[in-house]
Design a protein around this motif. Structure first.
Motif, short mmCIF file in Angstrom:
data_model
loop_
_atom_site.label_atom_id
_atom_site.label_comp_id
_atom_site.label_asym_id
_atom_site.label_seq_id
_atom_site.Cartn_x
_atom_site.Cartn_y
_atom_site.Cartn_z
N GLU A 228 0.85 -1.19 0.00
CA GLU A 228 0.00 0.00 0.00
C GLU A 228 0.89 1.24 0.00
O GLU A 228 1.97 1.23 0.60
N ARG A 238 0.38 -5.74 2.47
CA ARG A 238 -0.76 -6.66 2.55
C ARG A 238 -0.25 -8.10 2.51
O ARG A 238 0.54 -8.46 1.62
N HIS A 245 -6.44 -12.21 5.67
CA HIS A 245 -5.79 -11.04 5.09
C HIS A 245 -5.57 -9.99 6.17
O HIS A 245 -6.47 -9.71 6.97
N THR A 247 -2.92 -6.21 7.07
CA THR A 247 -1.92 -5.25 6.61
C THR A 247 -0.95 -4.99 7.75
O THR A 247 -1.35 -4.71 8.88
#
Length: 417
Positions: A228, A238, A245, A247
């Motif tokens: 990102e 990520r 999932h 970050t």
């Protein structure tokens, strides 16, 4: 700063170590269950400053034409409808001038010499054992044209401080008696006494344990799927871990994902001319220690490297440009066995050879990407091709200096992309 290092091969783990020693908080993200499970797993084992002659040199275009269509060629292009492969190939041809080859030799000798020094200091400081040998690297030639072609690069390397000496065939066999059965084939050689060899996987895994004990966090079984970013910074990574999932965020990010680095960098507008060069190796038990080689060897005509790893022999080489395909080409593996058994028939249990293939992140010049990107907090340590083990400690130490705001103690064309 909190630095996230993406990748736990030999380059990623050494980067994490030197960053931690520089005072940073470090997290390493790796999709495998342990460090050094991909390209660093079974490489050729050489710490080889003397391998500074790039693939792209004035003699390369004619060799490539000769090798086209040969399934056992040392460098095999499997042409694909792949723009990245064609772009890489065109840039490779642009690097094949004498001036560019000389510039690239200089870069690789400088970073290689510095890296070897850092490796030696690290080994002594941490008392690392990875089947290392300090008996030099001996290049031997069974083709007069190849031998003559090696002498100018060897001279350039000597000018740059890499003492790669040209020797005759008798001296080759004197340095490594295991080559005596092949004496009638050998026309000459070069020898670099300061070069070394060792098991890159054992080194990387041992160093990862030292790093973890020193406070580096390793997140294994965690796949990087993207970065990102905003206009000036990377803001997160990520990942997928256990199907979930998430970050991860830090102050800085180091891309050390080998052949997968350009895939991660491309959405940010950072173009890395790296293409996977699939290499092969065999690992064979020693049959008779009296006739097995002791010195690390390079068979330049066949582009094979030989390292003695305790009671095992590792022979690796060839490069296949065929995308991200990791399938074993058994014909190429058996060709390595056949060539090695021909040279040293009684040295190993050749019928017990263990085959391996891995993707090496090759740049057209063979010079890696080490340094900054146009994003303030995104750094590169990738694209080392066949020399990741050779360059790992030096490139990691230099990058740790750059991230810490210091000038690296090596003359190298650091990246800014």
């Amino acid at each position: 700063m909190h630095i996230l290092v993406l990748g736990a091969g030999v380059v990623g783990v050494t980067t994490a170590w030197y960053l931690k020693q520089a005072g940073h908080e470090v997290t390493v993200i790796e999709r495998q269950t342990r460090a050094a499970r991909e390209t660093s797993y079974a490489n050729g084992g050489q710490v080889s400053v003397s391998h500074a002659e790039p693939w792209a040199n004035p003699s390369a275009p004619l060799k490539l034409l000769k090798w086209l269509g040969d399934p056992e060629a040392p460098l095999l292009f499997k042409l694909r409808l792949d723009p990245a492969q064609w772009l890489w190939g065109l840039n490779f041809l642009r690097q094949c001038t004498a001036a560019r080859a000389r510039f690239n030799i200089r870069q690789m000798v400088n970073i290689g010499t510095y890296s070897r020094q850092r490796l030696q200091a690290l080994r002594e400081d941490l008392n690392l054992d990875y089947d290392q040998r300090e008996q030099g690297i001996l290049h031997f030639y069974t083709n007069y044209k190849e031998f003559e072609g090696a002498q100018e690069p060897a001279r350039i390397m000597r000018e740059l401080g890499c003492q790669r000496d040209v020797i005759d065939a008798d001296r080759v066999v004197e340095l490594e008696p295991a080559l005596r059965p092949a004496r009638h084939q050998i026309v000459g050689g070069t020898y670099t006494a300061q070069d070394e060899s060792g098991d890159a996987r054992k080194f990387t895994q041992a160093l990862s344990e030292k790093a973890e004990a020193a406070g580096v966090e390793f997140l294994y079984e965690t796949e990087v799927v993207g970065l990102e970013h905003n206009s000036s910074d990377v803001t997160g990574v990520r990942v997928i871990h256990n199907g979930s999932h998430r970050t991860l965020r830090g102050d800085g990010y180091v891309l050390s994902l080998g052949s997968y680095s350009p895939i991660m960098a491309r959405p940010l507008g950072v173009r890395l001319n790296i293409y996977p060069a699939k290499g092969y190796s065999i690992t064979v038990p020693v049959k008779d220690p009296k006739v097995a080689y002791e010195v690390s060897l390079t068979d330049d005509q066949y582009k094979l490297v030989y390292s003695r790893l305790g009671d095992r022999m590792r022979v690796a080489g060839t490069a296949e440009l065929n995308g991200y395909n990791r399938d074993l080409n058994l014909q190429r593996c058996r060709a390595i066995v056949r060539r090695t058994a021909e040279l040293m028939p009684d040295a190993g249990y050749w019928d017990q050879a263990e085959f391996w293939a891995g993707l090496r992140p090759a740049t057209p010049s063979n010079v890696p990407y080490i340094g900054r990107t146009r994003y303030r907090n995104l750094y590169l340590n990738t694209g080392h091709g066949t020399l990741g083990w050779t360059h790992s400690c030096g490139s990691a130490a230099a990058l740790a200096d750059i991230i810490s705001g210091r000038q690296p103690d090596v003359d190298f064309a650091f990246t800014s992309v």
